[in-house]
Scaffold this motif. Structure first.
Motif, PDB file in Angstrom:
ATOM      1  N   ARG A 115       0.880  -1.222  -0.066  1.00  0.00           N
ATOM      2  CA  ARG A 115      -0.069   0.005  -0.089  1.00  0.00           C
ATOM      3  C   ARG A 115       0.872   1.113  -0.150  1.00  0.00           C
ATOM      4  NH1 ARG A 115      -4.499  -0.612   4.705  1.00  0.00           N
ATOM      5  NH2 ARG A 115      -4.360  -2.632   3.794  1.00  0.00           N
ATOM      6  N   ARG A 116       0.625   2.187  -0.891  1.00  0.00           N
ATOM      7  CA  ARG A 116       1.410   3.376  -0.933  1.00  0.00           C
ATOM      8  C   ARG A 116       1.103   4.202   0.332  1.00  0.00           C
ATOM      9  NH1 ARG A 116       0.197   6.010  -6.331  1.00  0.00           N
ATOM     10  NH2 ARG A 116      -1.296   7.322  -5.226  1.00  0.00           N
ATOM     11  N   PRO A 117       1.989   4.701   1.147  1.00  0.00           N
ATOM     12  CA  PRO A 117       1.896   5.384   2.305  1.00  0.00           C
ATOM     13  C   PRO A 117       1.551   6.723   1.827  1.00  0.00           C
ATOM     14  CG  PRO A 117       4.117   4.683   2.228  1.00  0.00           C
ATOM     15  CD  PRO A 117       3.614   4.038   1.038  1.00  0.00           C
ATOM     16  N   LEU A 118       0.860   7.404   2.583  1.00  0.00           N
ATOM     17  CA  LEU A 118       0.692   8.913   2.612  1.00  0.00           C
ATOM     18  C   LEU A 118       1.970   9.731   2.627  1.00  0.00           C
ATOM     19  CD1 LEU A 118      -1.368  11.148   2.178  1.00  0.00           C
ATOM     20  CD2 LEU A 118      -1.390  11.304   4.687  1.00  0.00           C
ATOM     21  N   SER A 119       2.394  10.338   1.381  1.00  0.00           N
ATOM     22  CA  SER A 119       3.772  11.133   1.346  1.00  0.00           C
ATOM     23  C   SER A 119       3.788  12.448   2.609  1.00  0.00           C
ATOM     24  CB  SER A 119       3.750  11.785   0.204  1.00  0.00           C
ATOM     25  OG  SER A 119       3.640  10.814  -0.802  1.00  0.00           O
ATOM     26  N   PRO A 120       4.693  12.736   3.067  1.00  0.00           N
ATOM     27  CA  PRO A 120       4.432  14.029   3.874  1.00  0.00           C
ATOM     28  C   PRO A 120       4.028  15.135   3.170  1.00  0.00           C
ATOM     29  CG  PRO A 120       6.715  12.778   4.062  1.00  0.00           C
ATOM     30  CD  PRO A 120       5.985  12.154   3.155  1.00  0.00           C
ATOM     31  N   GLY A 121       3.403  15.858   3.854  1.00  0.00           N
ATOM     32  CA  GLY A 121       3.156  17.081   3.174  1.00  0.00           C
ATOM     33  C   GLY A 121       1.587  17.032   2.376  1.00  0.00           C
ATOM     34  N   ARG A 122       1.248  15.873   2.061  1.00  0.00           N
ATOM     35  CA  ARG A 122       0.000  15.635   1.293  1.00  0.00           C
ATOM     36  C   ARG A 122      -1.164  15.146   2.336  1.00  0.00           C
ATOM     37  NH1 ARG A 122       1.698  14.199  -4.003  1.00  0.00           N
ATOM     38  NH2 ARG A 122      -0.571  14.474  -4.511  1.00  0.00           N
ATOM     39  N   LEU A 123      -2.156  15.620   1.819  1.00  0.00           N
ATOM     40  CA  LEU A 123      -3.592  15.586   2.453  1.00  0.00           C
ATOM     41  C   LEU A 123      -4.050  13.990   2.360  1.00  0.00           C
ATOM     42  CD1 LEU A 123      -5.402  18.723   1.689  1.00  0.00           C
ATOM     43  CD2 LEU A 123      -4.231  18.169   3.792  1.00  0.00           C
ATOM     44  N   PRO A 124      -4.757  13.274   3.370  1.00  0.00           N
ATOM     45  CA  PRO A 124      -4.901  12.014   3.300  1.00  0.00           C
ATOM     46  C   PRO A 124      -5.953  11.453   2.505  1.00  0.00           C
ATOM     47  CG  PRO A 124      -5.911  13.084   5.538  1.00  0.00           C
ATOM     48  CD  PRO A 124      -5.103  13.970   4.669  1.00  0.00           C
ATOM     49  N   PHE A 125      -6.699  12.399   1.715  1.00  0.00           N
ATOM     50  CA  PHE A 125      -7.484  12.044   0.590  1.00  0.00           C
ATOM     51  C   PHE A 125      -7.281  12.823  -0.621  1.00  0.00           C
ATOM     52  CE2 PHE A 125      -9.664  10.370   4.161  1.00  0.00           C
ATOM     53  CZ  PHE A 125     -10.032   9.242   3.955  1.00  0.00           C
ATOM     54  N   GLU A 126      -5.845  13.425  -0.844  1.00  0.00           N
ATOM     55  CA  GLU A 126      -5.479  14.317  -1.780  1.00  0.00           C
ATOM     56  C   GLU A 126      -4.942  13.081  -2.706  1.00  0.00           C
ATOM     57  OE1 GLU A 126      -2.502  16.750  -0.588  1.00  0.00           O
ATOM     58  OE2 GLU A 126      -1.922  17.322  -2.807  1.00  0.00           O
ATOM     59  N   PRO A 127      -5.466  13.173  -4.025  1.00  0.00           N
ATOM     60  CA  PRO A 127      -5.367  12.125  -4.866  1.00  0.00           C
ATOM     61  C   PRO A 127      -3.739  12.290  -5.567  1.00  0.00           C
ATOM     62  CG  PRO A 127      -6.783  13.482  -5.834  1.00  0.00           C
ATOM     63  CD  PRO A 127      -6.678  13.969  -4.751  1.00  0.00           C
ATOM     64  N   GLY A 128      -3.264  11.179  -5.938  1.00  0.00           N
ATOM     65  CA  GLY A 128      -1.771  11.365  -6.714  1.00  0.00           C
ATOM     66  C   GLY A 128      -2.383  11.536  -8.208  1.00  0.00           C
ATOM     67  N   GLU A 129      -1.204  11.579  -9.363  1.00  0.00           N
ATOM     68  CA  GLU A 129      -1.838  11.629 -10.622  1.00  0.00           C
ATOM     69  C   GLU A 129      -2.817  10.586 -10.950  1.00  0.00           C
ATOM     70  OE1 GLU A 129       1.658  12.012 -12.968  1.00  0.00           O
ATOM     71  OE2 GLU A 129       2.199  13.760 -12.153  1.00  0.00           O
TER      72      GLU A 129
END
Lengths: 302, 366
Positions: free
Chosen positions: B191-205
């Motif tokens: 599972r891809r962990p949440l990157s620092p600085g990103r919001l918990p439901f902020e999608p990647g590309e």
């Protein structure tokens, strides 16, 4: 059986239960007590399956198979509609312990809180037998089932039975009773009392399962008696939440009950698990105190 | 080290889950899926995992959802009636983007139906059964080996896309016994962990947010209400709702090519069977018997999201034949993507189509 022999037979022979099936006997006794003016609501389970394949239905009264989880809610609807129409049929749920203790708990709680005039009878064979012996909320401590297998990591079922009669009494049920198929006259009397008591009543009948518990089919009644005689099962009545009567016994050690069943064999082999057996004995002792079931001789009382 | 065994499909399913690193099973007995739970009850404690028998299927999937938020690879297994009970929670898992694996050993419905007979009647329910618009992933094993392989793969897909992944098997494959090669470990995509600085439901590309596992410093806020990228409820904002639901839908739809899993046999064929699950086995027999290159076979190992582009692998197809153990649930999906006739060959009652039945269908429709 004398007191129940003369009554009508509305649960016919020729169904597909295992030889020595405790629940089949429970069904027969329930209908002897209830009579023709009865509607039965059955949840999914062993009894539903073994008693109904067409054209061999064993039920001589109107009978509806609900789902696994909702017999009490279907019964609520039947009872409310009957009442509205001014009719007099008695509505009885006949459900296994999985349907009662686990998946059906929500609907039972609702029906008892609304206090429908129904009698809910749980035939308690202490596991999901229809799907092949998985534990339920009614499975006793340390019983081995396919989902509580005894072995290196486990001594079997981790927790004691849920005390459902008291939970339903706490809903304000006017009449709650426990019974055993090994004491048929007592069971029949309790069913009669429940269906003639207005409001939601509950009976939990101990119904040994030779297939799931692992004993000879000829021993069903004897095993049921041993449960009572060891104090691991208590036959009592609660009227308006108060224990009114409990069957007294000269208690035997719990080993006699446990040793007779395969589901507890790991408590004795390869070496006796004395600590576990002591825990189970303590539960029987606690039952004896709580329900005051020990018969005491005069000199013992002094 | 891998080992070869002869086992039941349901057991192979449990083994696949164990090989994929599943550490949590919440379940409830129901025919014909119970052996999955039984095997997990036997094996998980020895591996330090958790098996819990829950009080019903609603609780079973809910427990798997809860466990997933601790980072565990979590699953449940059931059949028709239990699957129906799970529907609200399935929508919840979609909305909260909770990875979990749901095994459905399908039996004949509706209602209690045929507990001991096979069906594929829940194929649309698995895609559309919970309320609202969404996307999910569903694999369909046709053999005991695939019960192992595809169950393991379902965990990867669930984690990769933060979505419930379904193993839509059935009583035939679930209770069938075959040779199976059990790999000790399988390829896992964590599972891809949440990157620092990103919001918990902020999608990647790719439309998939990193996973803000409980207890890893994220103070994740999880809700089935429409929420913003922080996870906070925003249930009356039409734009927020549209943005969220479109993303939940699109993250799966746009991954169709990437995750498609199918086999093409005889691409030059004029008459093409399309199957998923055990009807493929009858088609294999028919193709073996007739050894006719004009008969093709598209076998879907993954049905949702539907890989419509796979149909283009048969440019000369004049007719598609679809044997299914339902009234033609997926044939409509094929129909809307091709210009040639699609013939649904439904079979109900619990048995597979016989080779003779499919050969007759070939005679009638080619």
């Amino acid at each position: 059986m004398m007191q129940v022999e003369g009554k009508c037979e509305l649960f016919e022979a020729g169904h597909r239960a295992c030889a020595g099936c405790g629940p089949a006997l429970a069904a027969r006794l329930i209908l002897k007590a209830a009579g023709e003016n009865t509607i039965v609501v059955a949840s999914t389970g062993c009894m539903e399956v073994f008693s109904t394949p067409y054209p061999e239905t064993a039920w001589g009264v109107p009978w509806i198979h609900s789902l696994f989880e909702n017999a009490a809610a279907v019964a609520s609807g039947i009872e409310a509609a009957i009442k509205q129409q001014g009719r007099s049929e008695k509505v009885i749920c006949v459900c296994g312990d999985g349907a009662t203790f686990d998946i059906g708990m929500l609907c039972i709680s609702g029906a008892f809180e609304r206090n429908h005039d129904i009698t809910y009878i749980c035939y308690d064979n202490e596991a999901y037998m229809n799907t092949g012996i998985q534990r339920s909320g009614a499975t006793p401590l340390d019983a081995s089932t396919t989902t509580s297998p005894a072995g290196k990591c486990s001594l079997g079922n981790k927790r004691p039975k849920k005390d459902l009669p008291r939970i339903l009494a706490a809903h304000g049920a006017p009449y709650v009773a426990t019974a055993s198929i090994s004491y048929p006259a007592d069971f029949v009397k309790k069913v009669e009392r429940a269906i003639n008591t207005p409001g939601a009543c509950y009976i939990q009948v101990h119904a040994p399962c030779c297939t799931g518990w692992g004993f000879d089919p000829g021993q069903t009644i004897a095993i049921g008696k041993l449960a009572i005689e060891t104090g691991l099962w208590v036959n009592y009545e609660m009227v308006d939440g108060v224990v009114a009567k409990a069957k007294k016994v000269r208690r035997k050690p719990v080993e006699e009950y446990l040793k007779a069943q395969k589901r507890f064999q790991h408590l004795f082999k390869p070496t006796p698990k004395t600590e576990e057996i002591a825990k189970i004995q303590a539960m029987a002792d606690a039952n004896a105190t709580a329900y005051n079931i020990d018969i005491k001789l005069k000199q013992e009382r002094q | 080290m891998s080992r070869m065994e002869f086992m039941q499909g349901n057991t192979a399913c449990a083994e696949g889950a164990l090989a994929a690193g599943c550490t949590f099973f919440g379940g409830y007995p129901i025919t014909p899926s119970t052996e999955v739970a039984e095997h997990m009850a036997l094996k998980l404690p020895k591996r330090g995992g958790v098996f819990i028998q829950m009080e019903d299927e609603i609780a079973s999937i809910a427990a798997a959802i809860g466990a997933s938020w601790t980072g565990a690879r979590a699953m449940t297994a059931t059949s028709g009636p239990g699957f129906s009970l799970m529907m609200e929670n399935i929508g919840y898992a979609v909305m909260t983007e909770t990875p979990c694996v749901i095994v459905n050993i399908q039996r004949g419905g509706p209602s209690t139906g045929q507990p001991t007979r096979a069906a594929q009647g829940d194929m649309l329910q698995c895609r559309f059964g919970s309320h609202g618009d969404y996307g999910i992933i569903a694999v369909c094993p046709a053999s005991v080996q695939e019960m192992f392989d595809l169950t393991a793969e379902a965990f990867n897909l669930a984690d990769r896309y933060r979505v419930p992944a379904f193993v839509m098997s059935d009583e035939i494959v679930g209770h069938m016994r075959e040779r199976v090669m059990l790999a000790d470990t399988v390829e896992t995509t964590p599972r891809r962990p949440l990157s620092p600085g990103r919001l918990p439901f902020e999608p990647g590309e790719d439309g998939v947010p990193g996973f803000p596992e409980f207890g890893r410093g994220h103070a994740a806020h999880v809700t089935g209400l429409t929420h913003d990228e922080r996870g906070y409820p925003d249930a009356t904002d039409h734009a927020a709702h549209e943005k969220l639901v479109r993303r939940l839908y699109q993250k799966i739809e746009s991954a169709r090519r990437e995750i498609a899993d199918y086999e093409v046999t005889n691409p030059d064929a004029e008459v093409v069977f399309v199957t998923y699950g055990p009807p493929a086995r009858t088609v294999w027999q028919v193709m073996h018997d007739l050894s006719d290159p004009a008969i093709g076979h598209l076998r879907l190992r993954l049905v949702w999201p539907f890989p419509e582009f796979a149909l283009a692998a048969f440019p000369d197809a004049k007719v598609f034949l679809m044997p299914e153990l339902n009234m033609g649930q997926i044939s409509r999906e094929v129909e809307r993507h091709v210009d040639v006739p699609v013939v649904s060959l439904p079979k109900l009652g619990g048995e597979l189509h016989t080779p003779a039945e499919l050969k007759r269908a070939l005679e009638v429709h080619r």
